[in-house]
Design a protein around this motif. Sequence first.
Motif, PDB file in Angstrom:
ATOM      1  N   LYS A 245      -5.628  -1.617  -2.586  1.00  0.00           N
ATOM      2  CA  LYS A 245      -6.366  -0.560  -3.282  1.00  0.00           C
ATOM      3  C   LYS A 245      -6.998   0.411  -2.287  1.00  0.00           C
ATOM      4  CE  LYS A 245      -9.866   0.266  -6.785  1.00  0.00           C
ATOM      5  NZ  LYS A 245      -9.078   1.208  -7.583  1.00  0.00           N
TER       6      LYS A 245
ATOM      7  N   GLU B 126      -3.597   8.531  -0.006  1.00  0.00           N
ATOM      8  CA  GLU B 126      -3.638   9.711  -0.880  1.00  0.00           C
ATOM      9  C   GLU B 126      -4.588  10.775  -0.331  1.00  0.00           C
ATOM     10  OE1 GLU B 126      -1.381   9.804  -2.849  1.00  0.00           O
ATOM     11  OE2 GLU B 126      -1.281   8.201  -4.344  1.00  0.00           O
TER      12      GLU B 126
ATOM     13  N   ALA C 283       1.123   4.346  -3.195  1.00  0.00           N
ATOM     14  CA  ALA C 283       0.593   5.699  -3.016  1.00  0.00           C
ATOM     15  C   ALA C 283       1.687   6.719  -3.333  1.00  0.00           C
ATOM     16  CB  ALA C 283       0.087   5.891  -1.589  1.00  0.00           C
TER      17      ALA C 283
ATOM     18  N   SER D  70       0.840  -1.204   0.000  1.00  0.00           N
ATOM     19  CA  SER D  70       0.000   0.000   0.000  1.00  0.00           C
ATOM     20  C   SER D  70       0.872   1.249   0.000  1.00  0.00           C
ATOM     21  CB  SER D  70      -0.893   0.042   1.237  1.00  0.00           C
ATOM     22  OG  SER D  70      -1.641  -1.128   1.347  1.00  0.00           O
TER      23      SER D  70
ATOM     24  N   SER E 170      -4.212   2.318  -0.044  1.00  0.00           N
ATOM     25  CA  SER E 170      -3.409   3.327  -0.744  1.00  0.00           C
ATOM     26  C   SER E 170      -4.281   4.525  -1.119  1.00  0.00           C
ATOM     27  CB  SER E 170      -2.710   2.734  -1.974  1.00  0.00           C
ATOM     28  OG  SER E 170      -3.630   2.504  -2.998  1.00  0.00           O
ATOM     29  N   GLU E 171      -5.569   4.283  -1.363  1.00  0.00           N
ATOM     30  CA  GLU E 171      -6.460   5.417  -1.600  1.00  0.00           C
ATOM     31  C   GLU E 171      -6.613   6.267  -0.342  1.00  0.00           C
ATOM     32  OE1 GLU E 171     -10.103   4.057  -3.406  1.00  0.00           O
ATOM     33  OE2 GLU E 171      -9.045   3.724  -5.296  1.00  0.00           O
ATOM     34  N   SER E 172      -6.646   5.610   0.809  1.00  0.00           N
ATOM     35  CA  SER E 172      -6.779   6.392   2.034  1.00  0.00           C
ATOM     36  C   SER E 172      -5.491   7.163   2.341  1.00  0.00           C
ATOM     37  CB  SER E 172      -7.182   5.490   3.205  1.00  0.00           C
ATOM     38  OG  SER E 172      -6.074   5.137   3.982  1.00  0.00           O
TER      39      SER E 172
END
Lengths: 269, 275
Positions: B167, B174, B110, B106, B170-172
């Motif tokens: 997924k 960003e 990012a 993760s 790594s979105e959190s």
Amino acid sequence: MVVEHSFPTVTASPWSVSMRDVTVRYANGVVALKSVSLDIRPGEMVSVVGLSGSGKSSLIRSINGLVPITSGSLRVGGFQLETARAGELRRLRGEIGMIFQGFNLAKRTSVLNNVLVGRLAHTTTLRTLLGAYRASDRQIAFEALDRVGILSKVWDRASSLSGGQQQRVAIARALCQEPRLVLADEPVASLDPPTAHEVMGDLRRINQDLGITVVTNLHLIDLARSYGTRIIGLRAGEVVFDGPVDSASDSVFSEIYGRSVESADVLGL
Amino acid sequence: MSATGSSVAGTTAGLDLPTRPGGRWKSWCAVGVVVIITAITLSPQWGIAFSLDAIARNWQNGAEKILQLLVPDWSFFPRTVPALVETLQMAVIATFVAAGVSLPLSLATARLTNPNGASRSIVRALLNVVRSIPDLLYAAILVAMVGVGALPGIIALVLFNVGIIVKMVSESIEANDPGALEAGRAAGGNQLQINRATALPDIMPSFINQTLYVLELNVRASSVLGLVGAGGLGLLIDAVRTFYRYDQLSLIILEILMVVMALDVLSNAVRRRLV
Ligand SMILES: Nc1ncnc2c1ncn2[C@@H]1O[C@H](COP(=O)(O)OP(=O)(O)OP(=O)(O)O)[C@@H](O)[C@H]1O
Ligand SMILES: [Mg+2]
């Protein structure tokens, strides 16, 4: 017998900054600094003033390499920034404390863990990954917190503190580096007036008691005059004033700001 | 706002308006693409084929099955226990392994925690491949490779989980405030140190949340994986299904339901302590 002093004693000598024709151009083409030349002597306390967008942050960030300079020569301590490699840059940054407008703490972890971020440059990667900081580093962190008067919060979560307390933690994080130079980018812009004075007082004590060079970005005239000894005025990326605080009259400020001085330009109190 | 005040309200004539990047046609293109895809999906030639009369024709058959499902065969319980335990073991082991693998991945995917574009793209591309393959397909392939049993099931679950956790986490990352990481950089830390000391604490809740979610998914998924020979309750489901023992099947479904509900209570308790 030698009596132990609770303050960390400064053994490292403070750093100077020397800029020659420094230009900073961002990828989008904006030129934030235009051929800036200035010298900051060891142990000075300098306020950089200017309107929003005048290049204050770019100036202060170029000093620790967070913003790379496009041309010119920039010497900080013994380091030449335009040629410094990644490892050198990390060692340079390890000696420079930085304080931000938004405190920039890791909100969900303890005050102690935040202050220990100041020891990263002096800690191995393995120790950091395991969270196994040396006892001596923790001791430095406790002393730094004590110096800004919030040792009692050491185990609290950073997010549970007030704005003023969070900025104190950030100052302790900078002190924990045992820095030779402290950079502060609008350190009190998010704080109420009484707290702003307390935090500015902390910065002044860092300069006077520990002899560390301090460069602070400010946009408020009275703060620039009362804290620090020298004012550098930026306008559209150029130095338009550089002199001792006594010589920075209201007319000098209207020159720097390109307009007459308003009530919003002072904090009051 | 300008002190000169030369602009007239309501007109852009006097304003030095910069040209808008990209332009308006971009959003129209997006609308067009959606319309075209919808049309293709519904069209008789290329669209998906489905008809409701199949349900009408077979409803009697279905009603009988539903009746059987409503009366579970309780005496079957002792025979389900070993399979149930195996399913739980597979789910727990896979979740732990996947969580351990996902955390560094993760951070590597990012932008904030891995500014190196090349390595980020490589890891992202690999994970896209991993995520695009369904768990059942993994299980089928792995059973062919390592044989029938819990091991191919566990590996299939790990691959399936890593795609999900990486997924979401790594979105959190960003979405997080980059301030703390900037402070770590300014203090002279290297990227690994910065990630560990300043990014990790802030992504921990999201990471634990995703891990708990995946554990729940695994209990359900691991009962299906057995259909292709990858261990757990699925093997049993396959057996009773081939003998049309819907009363036994309903007992198994009931057991899965109980476990999923218990997990839900457990993960809610953990989450409450996190926030
Ligand atoms: N990362 C960046 N990329 C592109 N342009 C930038 C970037 N950072 C700053 N600029 C531009 O450079 C100019 C100077 O910005 P800078 O942040 O140094 O000013 P400042 O005096 O600190 O302003 P403020 O008081 O608002 O913080 C501005 O025009 C700004 O838009
Ligand atoms: Mg700024």
